[in-house]
Design an enzyme around this catalytic site. Sequence first.
Site, PDB file in Angstrom:
ATOM      1  N   SER A 139      38.323  35.181  42.828  1.00  0.00           N
ATOM      2  CA  SER A 139      37.491  35.664  41.819  1.00  0.00           C
ATOM      3  C   SER A 139      36.024  35.656  42.316  1.00  0.00           C
ATOM      4  O   SER A 139      35.627  35.855  43.340  1.00  0.00           O
ATOM      5  CB  SER A 139      37.537  35.254  40.271  1.00  0.00           C
ATOM      6  OG  SER A 139      36.731  36.024  39.443  1.00  0.00           O
TER       7      SER A 139
ATOM      8  N   ASP B  64      44.595  44.936  38.607  1.00  0.00           N
ATOM      9  CA  ASP B  64      43.575  43.928  38.266  1.00  0.00           C
ATOM     10  C   ASP B  64      42.441  44.650  37.483  1.00  0.00           C
ATOM     11  O   ASP B  64      41.591  45.570  38.258  1.00  0.00           O
ATOM     12  CB  ASP B  64      43.298  43.356  39.629  1.00  0.00           C
ATOM     13  CG  ASP B  64      42.139  42.003  39.510  1.00  0.00           C
ATOM     14  OD1 ASP B  64      41.710  41.946  38.265  1.00  0.00           O
ATOM     15  OD2 ASP B  64      42.066  41.101  40.127  1.00  0.00           O
TER      16      ASP B  64
ATOM     17  N   HIS C  39      44.581  39.194  37.475  1.00  0.00           N
ATOM     18  CA  HIS C  39      43.673  38.784  38.239  1.00  0.00           C
ATOM     19  C   HIS C  39      43.804  37.522  38.918  1.00  0.00           C
ATOM     20  O   HIS C  39      43.082  36.962  39.526  1.00  0.00           O
ATOM     21  CB  HIS C  39      42.293  38.646  37.163  1.00  0.00           C
ATOM     22  CG  HIS C  39      40.930  38.325  38.109  1.00  0.00           C
ATOM     23  ND1 HIS C  39      40.647  39.179  39.283  1.00  0.00           N
ATOM     24  CD2 HIS C  39      39.890  37.531  37.922  1.00  0.00           C
ATOM     25  CE1 HIS C  39      39.425  38.777  39.572  1.00  0.00           C
ATOM     26  NE2 HIS C  39      39.098  37.401  38.847  1.00  0.00           N
TER      27      HIS C  39
END
Lengths: 246, 500
Positions: free
Chosen positions: A76, A198, A226
Amino acid sequence: MIFAHGFGCDQNMWRLVAPEFAKDFRVVLFDHVGAGKSDLNAWSPEKYASLNGYAEDVVELLRELDAGEAIFVGHSVSAMIGVLAARAAPELFSRLVLVGPSPRYIDDEDYAGGFSAAQIEELLEFLDSNHMGWSVAMAPVIMGNPDQPELGEELTNSFCRTDPEIARHFARTTFMSDNRADLRDVAIPTLILQCREDVIAPQAVGEYVNRQIPASELVILDATGHCPNLSAPEETTAAIHKFLAT
Amino acid sequence: MSSSEQTARSGGEFDVEELQDLYEHAPCGYLSLEPDGCIDRVNTTFLNWIGHSQEALHGRRFQNLLNIAGKIYFETHFAPLLRLQGYFDEVALDLVAKDGSLIPVLVNAVEKCDADGKPVFIRVTVFNATSRRLYERELLATRNQLDATNKELRAFYDTLPVGIFRTDASGGIVESSRRFCSLFGIDRADEWQSVIVDDDRLSTTRELTRAVLDGAPFQGRFRVANGDALTRHIEMKAVPIRGTQGDLSAFVGVVEDVTEQVFAEAQRLQIDRDAATRQLTGGLAHNLNNILMVVMGNIEILEEDLADRPALRQTLSASLVATERAAALVNRLLIYSGYSTFRDEVLEVDQYLTKMEKTVSDQFGALHKFTWDLCAHAACVELDADVLTEAITELVSNAVNATPAGGTIQISTRWSEQETGDWSTIVVSVTDTGTGMAQETMAKAREPFFTTREVGQGMGLGLSFVDGISRIAGGELRMSSETGKGTIAEMHLPAKWISD
C-alpha cells in the site's frame, strides 16, 4: 529483505508471508512511527506530513542494520515510501516489491487514481468529525479476546490500533500524496503486485506504475481486495519468489 | 422468549419454517459472504434497510455498500482484522442505501475456516445504530464543547498576570498555568523550589511543610534566581481544599512577581529613614549652633577683656579654634539637613574647576593621576565657591581612599541633555576604578557619621555634605557603584546663566 506495512495496521500484515522468506534471507519487520508498537513520542506532525518522513526512517533503519543491499517489500502506501527511500539512498536497495502501490489516489486529468478529490475530502472530513465513532469501533478490539486474554492482548494491542489523531494525520499524508514524478527515478528491478478488484489501488494505477518504472514487471494476482498478503498469502509469496529467482 | 420458541426448544427440534422466519426477519441484518467478501446471501431485514433486491446484491462485495470512508477503513483495517483474528465486533460503519441515504450500523463478523485453516465463508450481522450514533454525536459535541471551554479557560489562565497552580494533598504541583513556569523560569512546574535562592529555600520549604501538615493556608515571599537572570521576588499564596469527608485533598494558589513592590517598599523605607535622620540631625545641629554662637561671642568678649593677660590669651585662642571647628562641623550637619543655606554666587563651573587642578594634584597626587574632562563650557551653577571646592575635595578624597593602590580618577562636567533632553542641568562627576561599594553600603553612604574608613580616618560627613549642598542648590547627588569595579558620584545641578 525488509517488509513495510501500509496505512491502517502494523507489521502483522506480513505474518503469513514474511516467514516464507526467512530460510533464504535475513527478514526485517518494523512498525512505522505512529503504528503498532512504535514509540509514539517519536511521532511529530511536521516530520510525517509527507511520505518523505517515513522514507527517511527506512533509510536510517537500513543504514543502522548495515546489511548491504536490501530487497524492499512495501504494501500500500509503503510501496511509495520504498520508492522514495530507494531514490534517496539507491546504494541500500537491490530490488523493490510493490504490493498495491499508488503514486496518487486522486484522479487528475488523464490520470485515474480511483478517487475523486471530493471523495478523499469526504474521507478526511469524516475522520475529522467522527473519530469517536472509530474509537468506539476499536474499543472491543483493544479489549481483546476474553477466552485467551493474553493472545488477545498480544494480537489486538499491536494491530490496527492507532491513536485517532495520528490515524487522521497518516490518512491525510497518504491520500493527499502525489509521487508520480518519483517513479521514473527507480533504476532497480521492481515487481508490482496488483489485485484484481482493489478499491484503493485499481488495476489502472498498477499499470501506470508499471509504465513509469523502467525495469518493472506487473503481476496481476487472482486475489481481490487491497491486502493479498493476508487474503492470498500463497499466491503473493509465489509471485515474489518467482521475481527473486530471475 | 415466546412460548412457541420454548415449545420448539423443549421438543429438541426447530421447525424449518420457523428457522426460515427467524433468519429472514430477525431484528438484525444477516449476510453470508464468500471468503473474498462477495455477498452470497442476505436476509429480508437487511434487504428492507438497504432497498436493494437479493439479486442486485449477489456477487457484490460487502465493502461496496459502504460510504467512501467506510470502504477505505474496511479495506485497510477491518478486512485485515477479520483475517488475523477470525472475527471483529462492533465496528461502526455507514451503509449507503439504494436511495443514497446513510444507515449508521454496528457490524459483527466471523470467519469460518475449514480443518486446514482456510476460510470457507464469512458471517456478518448488522445492527441498526441510528439512535446510538446520534447519542455518540451528542457525546462528541459535548466533549468538543468541553475541550473548547477548557482551552478558553486555559488561555484565560495563561493571560493572567499571576501564575495559578494546584497541588496534591502532599503539596506536590499537579497542575499549573504557563505563567507559573515563566515566573520561575523553569520548564517543569515541580522544579519551582530548586530556583529559590539558598537563603530563602529552607524557610519556604519548612513553612510549606507546616501548612501541609496543618492543612492551613500558606503565604510566603521568597527570592528566585535562575541562571544569569536577575533575582526576582515572588509571593506565593495557597489555600487548602477539603474533600467531602473534611480531609485535605489539595491546595490551590497563585504566585505573583512582587519585585517592583519590594523595591518600592525598600525605597519608601529609605526615604522615611532619610527624612527622620535629617530632622534629628537638623534639630540637634541647630540647637548646638545656637549654643556655639553664645560660646564664641563670650570668647570674643573675654579676648578683649583679657588683653593685658598674655598667659591666658593663648588658652583662649585655642578655645576659639576648637569652637570654630565645632561650628564648621555643625554647619555641615545643617547643610545636610537642609537647615542652612550658603552665599549665592554664580560660578562658571569649568573655569572654576580648571583653577582647582593644581590644588587637587598637590593634595592627592602622590599615587594618583587625575584627568579633567570638562565639557560644560560656559555653564554656571549657583553655588558658593568655597562650598564647591569643599564638595570636589570630599568626592576626590573618597575616590582616592577607594583606590589605595593608586590609579586614575576622572573629574568631569557635562550637560545632562543626553538624559533629560533639556539644557537645564549640569553634571559634575568624580569617577574612580576602585573597590566600589556593596548595595547595603550604598544605601547608607550619605548618612551623617557613616564611614567605612578606619577610626580617626574620617568622620563620615563628606557625602552627607555633598548630598546636602546638591539639594540646597536645587539638584541632587546620584551615585552608582559596583563592588570591585569602582564608583561614580554625580552632582546634578541646575544650570544658571550669568545674565539670569
